[in-house]
Structure formats: structure tokens, C-alpha cells
Design a protein around this motif. Structure first.
Motif, PDB file in Angstrom:
ATOM      1  N   ASP A 126      77.647  45.429  84.216  1.00  0.00           N
ATOM      2  CA  ASP A 126      78.945  44.893  83.795  1.00  0.00           C
ATOM      3  C   ASP A 126      79.705  46.003  83.070  1.00  0.00           C
ATOM      4  OD1 ASP A 126      81.081  43.601  82.625  1.00  0.00           O
ATOM      5  OD2 ASP A 126      79.898  41.974  81.762  1.00  0.00           O
ATOM      6  N   TYR A 128      83.786  47.646  81.958  1.00  0.00           N
ATOM      7  CA  TYR A 128      85.174  47.242  81.744  1.00  0.00           C
ATOM      8  C   TYR A 128      85.998  48.393  81.174  1.00  0.00           C
ATOM      9  CZ  TYR A 128      84.417  46.880  76.654  1.00  0.00           C
ATOM     10  OH  TYR A 128      84.153  47.160  75.330  1.00  0.00           O
ATOM     11  N   TYR A 244      86.766  36.863  81.509  1.00  0.00           N
ATOM     12  CA  TYR A 244      85.943  38.041  81.221  1.00  0.00           C
ATOM     13  C   TYR A 244      85.591  38.100  79.738  1.00  0.00           C
ATOM     14  CZ  TYR A 244      84.050  42.700  81.098  1.00  0.00           C
ATOM     15  OH  TYR A 244      83.199  43.762  80.913  1.00  0.00           O
ATOM     16  N   GLU A 435      90.229  36.466  89.063  1.00  0.00           N
ATOM     17  CA  GLU A 435      88.942  36.978  89.537  1.00  0.00           C
ATOM     18  C   GLU A 435      88.986  37.138  91.051  1.00  0.00           C
ATOM     19  OE1 GLU A 435      84.191  35.709  89.761  1.00  0.00           O
ATOM     20  OE2 GLU A 435      85.689  34.333  88.922  1.00  0.00           O
ATOM     21  N   LYS A 437      86.449  38.420  94.300  1.00  0.00           N
ATOM     22  CA  LYS A 437      85.111  38.786  94.741  1.00  0.00           C
ATOM     23  C   LYS A 437      85.229  39.747  95.915  1.00  0.00           C
ATOM     24  CE  LYS A 437      83.292  34.256  93.404  1.00  0.00           C
ATOM     25  NZ  LYS A 437      84.568  33.788  92.814  1.00  0.00           N
ATOM     26  N   ASP A 443      82.093  41.344  91.653  1.00  0.00           N
ATOM     27  CA  ASP A 443      83.263  40.631  91.145  1.00  0.00           C
ATOM     28  C   ASP A 443      84.151  41.551  90.338  1.00  0.00           C
ATOM     29  OD1 ASP A 443      82.296  38.376  92.274  1.00  0.00           O
ATOM     30  OD2 ASP A 443      82.167  37.206  90.420  1.00  0.00           O
ATOM     31  N   SER A 444      85.453  41.305  90.406  1.00  0.00           N
ATOM     32  CA  SER A 444      86.402  42.003  89.541  1.00  0.00           C
ATOM     33  C   SER A 444      87.193  40.965  88.749  1.00  0.00           C
ATOM     34  CB  SER A 444      87.352  42.866  90.373  1.00  0.00           C
ATOM     35  OG  SER A 444      88.152  42.058  91.221  1.00  0.00           O
ATOM     36  N   LEU A 446      90.665  40.645  86.284  1.00  0.00           N
ATOM     37  CA  LEU A 446      91.893  41.196  85.718  1.00  0.00           C
ATOM     38  C   LEU A 446      92.422  40.168  84.735  1.00  0.00           C
ATOM     39  CD1 LEU A 446      93.837  43.600  85.798  1.00  0.00           C
ATOM     40  CD2 LEU A 446      95.155  42.365  87.548  1.00  0.00           C
ATOM     41  N   LEU A 475      90.354  45.162  82.652  1.00  0.00           N
ATOM     42  CA  LEU A 475      89.800  45.190  84.001  1.00  0.00           C
ATOM     43  C   LEU A 475      88.285  45.214  83.867  1.00  0.00           C
ATOM     44  CD1 LEU A 475      89.901  45.482  87.096  1.00  0.00           C
ATOM     45  CD2 LEU A 475      90.001  47.976  86.753  1.00  0.00           C
ATOM     46  N   LEU A 477      84.475  44.868  85.898  1.00  0.00           N
ATOM     47  CA  LEU A 477      83.782  44.973  87.177  1.00  0.00           C
ATOM     48  C   LEU A 477      82.319  44.607  86.969  1.00  0.00           C
ATOM     49  CD1 LEU A 477      85.248  48.367  88.462  1.00  0.00           C
ATOM     50  CD2 LEU A 477      85.976  46.064  89.121  1.00  0.00           C
ATOM     51  N   TRP A 479      78.606  43.952  88.984  1.00  0.00           N
ATOM     52  CA  TRP A 479      77.723  44.011  90.144  1.00  0.00           C
ATOM     53  C   TRP A 479      76.424  43.309  89.779  1.00  0.00           C
ATOM     54  CZ3 TRP A 479      80.652  48.035  88.413  1.00  0.00           C
ATOM     55  CH2 TRP A 479      81.498  48.688  89.312  1.00  0.00           C
TER      56      TRP A 479
END
Length: 488
Positions: A126, A128, A244, A435, A437, A443-444, A446, A475, A477, A479
Motif C-alpha cells: 500500500d 500513497y 483511502y 476508486e 481497479k 486498486d487506485s 483518488l 493518490l 495505490l 497491490w
């Protein structure tokens, strides 16, 4: 004529015999191919049903102690519902439309990092980048649980999860789970020296507990060890959240407990929980009192879940660190008693509900009340006035497409005694998160968030001039990879 026709007919039959045999063989081949195609379709459907049954079982196991577990279970519920709605005819064209990427696609969850015996090994990263419009000195965001830095590429969490669920079908009543965690979130989440004697021992062990299903009634689930708290609707892993950033109440309420917890499912709609633990955020206790939690999870339908919990504890220490021990002891355990030791109780009333209003719209609400005293019976002339916080949060999530969601959160946090922020103030925040995908495990987020207070509190570029508000753009991100289904 008849004598002539007989040999002619016989000759013609003999001549056509090879063609007839070939046609019959061709027909038999086609029949065989059709049978094989039907067999493959049946096997494919059986695999899909087995995967969905495994996911459903994982979701039931995950929600036994946390109820709907807020956005985590709601998001998992939406994902499961989407998979159940999607027929094979809809997914097949997507797989064949881009053959160049199919070879690089992630394997199905059932084949991801499965270990012998049904255990899974799972990973998450994770990251950011966040910008704080106040431009605070030191790039530090105020009142943030995880996203603590601005104008910086940051590692929020790197986690490894080993999970082995009980499997009654395989006659295995036990299970085990271990979550190892690293990064900025770990520093926030784990090991506060003010409430734990030796926090560094457990800092990277977010969860570690064993499970046993007692064969009584429908089965009593027992967990023994350390686990994430179910107080509050939000959870630890960003991949399972709607937003987030985390709420004030996620930051304020306990992160974890150590002890034993039990869950019993009375029927298909109601389950009850009981905990006996060392304390709040205590892998090792600071006193001999054992905290308790009483709660229930009520799910009258597949679209509605309501969790209510009452927690009572006494987390004031009865010892203080010392340096005059004369016998060999474990490091950090040279302690002197506090006489008399504060004996006041804390009480937490926590409730939250999740409602999937439509196939694309899900709503949540949370309410909390926290009150604590230092002394249960104050001596003459001593004050034992309680300190408290209260408030709540509302959430809404809208599924825009199969790969994108829009979520919003609004929160009110009353902190008249400064238990959370150190200042008598009323805090509010509003968050909007988009969000997307990029893949099944990527996933991202914003996000734009605004915090504000009724007093100047938030840091700016001028330490002498705090602001009444704080605006951030983020932002994130995330995985992850592994065979564990549903929420982590």
C-alpha cells in the motif's frame, strides 16, 4: 428386369457402404465433441460454483466476529453478488477479446498461493502520495491514522498474511492466522509505550491467533491470541475500505486486543460475541484487570447487517518502570507497583450498520460513545470527573462500473476533554474517494478530504498560526496477491 435390378441394387449398396460408414463415423465424432463440450461446460460451472461457495464460506468466517465489518464486508458482498449475477456468456468474450493479455492475467483465486492443507499465503503493498494545502511544517498531517505525511512518496503498509481456516468437511476444527505488517501504518497502529510495557516485541505482529470450533450446538468459534478490534466500522487493510484515509473514530478506538474471544451463531440471522482480553491496544497488560466485550451481529436479510457492541475495561497501569531490580528478569520487566493504583473504568458503546440499498448503492452508519474515569471511588478532595467523546459517521458508496466506485464519508467527532486531540474541540471531516481497479489485485484511490474544527488547530507553514481547517489530496495505490477470499 427384376433379375437385373437385384445385382444392381446390391452393387450400389456395396459402393455406398464406405460413404455410409464414413458418415456414421463423422456423426459419432460430432456427438463425441458435443459431449466433451457439454462436459467442459459442466466442469466450468462446477468450478465457478465451488469458488463462490468457498468465497461465501470465507465471508461468513470473516464476519463472525465483526458482523458486516463495515466497508470490508460490504465491498466483499458487492463483489460476491456481482460474480453470482455474471453468467459465463458475459465473461467469455472478455477473456477472448484480448488474447495478448490473457497469458499475463492473474490466475484464478483458487490457484493463488494455496499451501498444503488448504492454507493460503497472501501479500499486500500500500503506497500513497498526498498533498496538504496547509503546507505544514515537517510535512505532517494532523489527526491522520495512516496517511501521516504530505508531499512525500510514502509506504503505508507492506503486509504478509498466513491464513488457515477451520474445515469441518475435512474434519479439521482448528485454524491459525498470522499477519505481519511493516510501514508507516505499523508505527501508528502498534505498540504505544504509554499502554504497553514492551511494544517492540509485537510491533510487526498485527494479528496472531489460533482458532478452534468447539463441538457444541451449531459450533462455538474460539480465537486465542491477538486480533484486530471490531470496534468501529473501518478496518486495517485499505483494499477492503471505501475511502483511502481513515476516520477519526478508527484512529481513536482500539486497534487490537489480546486474549480469547468466542462467537456463537444462534440462527441464520443472529450471532453473539464475547471477549476476555488484556486491554485496549495491549499485547501485554499493564494491570491484572481483564477487559470484556459483549456484542451481537444481526443480519435480517442478505442486504442488511447491524452490529452492536459494549466494551468495558480498566486500562490504568498498576506498575511503573523501575531500574532497581536485583534478580535477573526479562528486559523491560523491572517494575515497581503504583500504590494506590487508579481503578476507574472505561466504557465504549459502538454500533454500525450496512445496507445494500440496490445492486450499485450501499449505505453505512456508525455511532460511538466513549467515557472513562481515572478513579472508581475518588478519595475526599480528589476529582473523578469522567472524560468522554461521542459522535458518528455516515458512508455512501456507488458502483459506477465493474471496475470503478465513488464513495463519500462525513464525520462528526466531539472531543470536549481532549482525549483524542488534546484540545477541547468539535471536529468534522468530509471525504470523497474515487476508486478504480486496474486489475483483480491492483486498486487506485483518488481522494479529496477536508478536516475542520471550531478552534484553530491544524498546522500550517507558520507554527504560530494554526488553521481551523486542513485540506488534502491523495493518490493511493494498493497491490495484493493471494488465495484468501473476501476481506482480510
Amino acid at each position: 428386369m427384376k433379375l437385373f435390378q437385384l445385382p444392381f441394387t446390391l452393387s450400389l449398396s456395396l459402393l455406398l457402404l464406405p460413404f455410409t460408414a464414413h458418415a456414421q463415423a463423422a456423426q459419432a465424432t460430432r456427438d463425441h465433441d458435443e459431449v466433451e463440450q457439454l462436459r467442459e461446460m459442466v466442469l466450468s460451472l462446477e468450478a465457478r460454483v465451488s469458488a463462490l461457495e468457498a468465497q461465501n464460506a470465507a465471508l461468513r468466517h470473516e464476519s463472525q466476529f465483526t458482523g458486516a465489518s463495515g466497508p470490508e464486508a460490504a465491498a466483499a458482498l458487492v463483489r460476491a453478488t456481482t460474480e453470482l449475477r455474471a453468467p459465463a456468456a458475459e465473461t467469455a468474450p472478455m477473456q477472448s477479446a484480448a488474447p495478448s493479455t490473457t497469458a499475463q492475467a492473474a490466475p484464478p483465486p483458487s490457484s493463488r498461493t494455496n499451501l498444503p492443507g488448504g492454507a493460503t499465503l497472501n501479500y499486500m503493498l500500500d503506497l500513497y502520495y498526498e498533498y496538504n494545502f496547509n503546507n505544514p511544517v515537517g510535512r505532517v498531517n494532523d489527526l491522520r491514522a495512516y496517511d501521516v505525511l504530505s508531499n512525500s512518496f510514502s509506504i503505508n503498509q507492506a503486509a504478509v498474511v498466513f491464513d488457515l481456516d477451520p474445515d469441518l468437511a475435512a474434519k479439521r476444527r482448528y485454524g491459525v492466522r498470522i499477519d505481519l505488517q511493516f510501514g508507516q501504518a505499523t508505527e501508528t497502529l502498534q505498540g504505544n509505550p504509554a499502554v504497553e510495557p514492551r511494544p517492540d516485541i509485537y510491533r510487526n505482529i498485527f494479528q496472531a491467533f489460533g482458532t478452534y470450533i468447539v463441538p457444541a450446538g451449531s459450533g462455538i468459534n474460539l480465537d486465542i491470541g491477538k486480533w484486530a478490534s471490531s470496534l468501529g466500522v473501518e478496518g486495517n487493510y485499505t483494499k477492503d475500505q471505501w475511502n483511502y484515509t481513515r476516520s477519526y473514530f478508527f484512529y481513536f478506538l482500539p486497534f487490537y486486543h489480546a486474549g480469547v474471544r468466542a462467537h456463537y451463531q444462534l440462527n441464520d440471522k443472529l450471532g453473539v460475541n464475547y471477549w476476555l482480553v488484556n486491554g485496549t491496544n495491549q499485547s501485554e497488560p499493564t494491570n491484572s484487570y481483564k477487559d470484556e466485550l459483549f456484542g451481537y451481529v444481526y443480519a435480517p436479510s442478505k442486504k442488511l447487517s447491524w452490529t452492536a457492541q459494549y466494551y468495558v475495561g480498566q486500562d490504568h497501569p498498576d506498575v511503573v518502570a523501575a531500574s532497581n531490580c536485583t534478580i535477573p528478569i526479562q528486559p523491560g520487566l523491572c517494575l515497581a507497583p503504583i500504590v494506590p493504583a487508579p481503578n476507574g473504568k472505561l466504557h465504549i458503546f459502538d454500533t454500525y450498520a450496512t445496507w445494500q440499498a440496490t445492486s450499485k448503492l450501499t449505505l453505512q452508519a456508525e455511532g460511538d460513545y466513549f467515557i472513562e474515569r481515572e478513579w472508581a471511588n475518588a478519595a475526599p478532595g480528589e476529582s473523578s470527573a469522567p472524560s468522554h467523546v461521542d459522535g458518528g459517521a455516515g458512508y455512501i458508496a456507488w458502483q459506477l462500473t465493474s471496475r470503478s466506485d465513488l464513495a463519500a464519508r462525513s464525520e462528526y467527532f466531539s472531543d470536549p476533554d481532549g482525549l483524542f486531540s488534546g484540545v477541547d474541540q468539535a471536529l468534522k471531516e468530509a471525504t470523497v474517494t474515487y476508486e478504480h481497479k486496474f486489475g483483480d489485485s491492483f486498486d487506485s484511490f483518488l481522494e479529496y478530504r477536508r478536516d475542520w474544527s471550531n478552534v484553530p488547530y491544524f498546522h500550517t507553514s507558520n507554527p504560530a498560526a494554526p488553521a481551523t481547517h486542513q485540506d488534502t489530496a491523495t493518490l493511493g495505490l494498493v497491490w495484493w496477491y493471494g488465495a484468501k477470499e473476501g476481506s482480510w
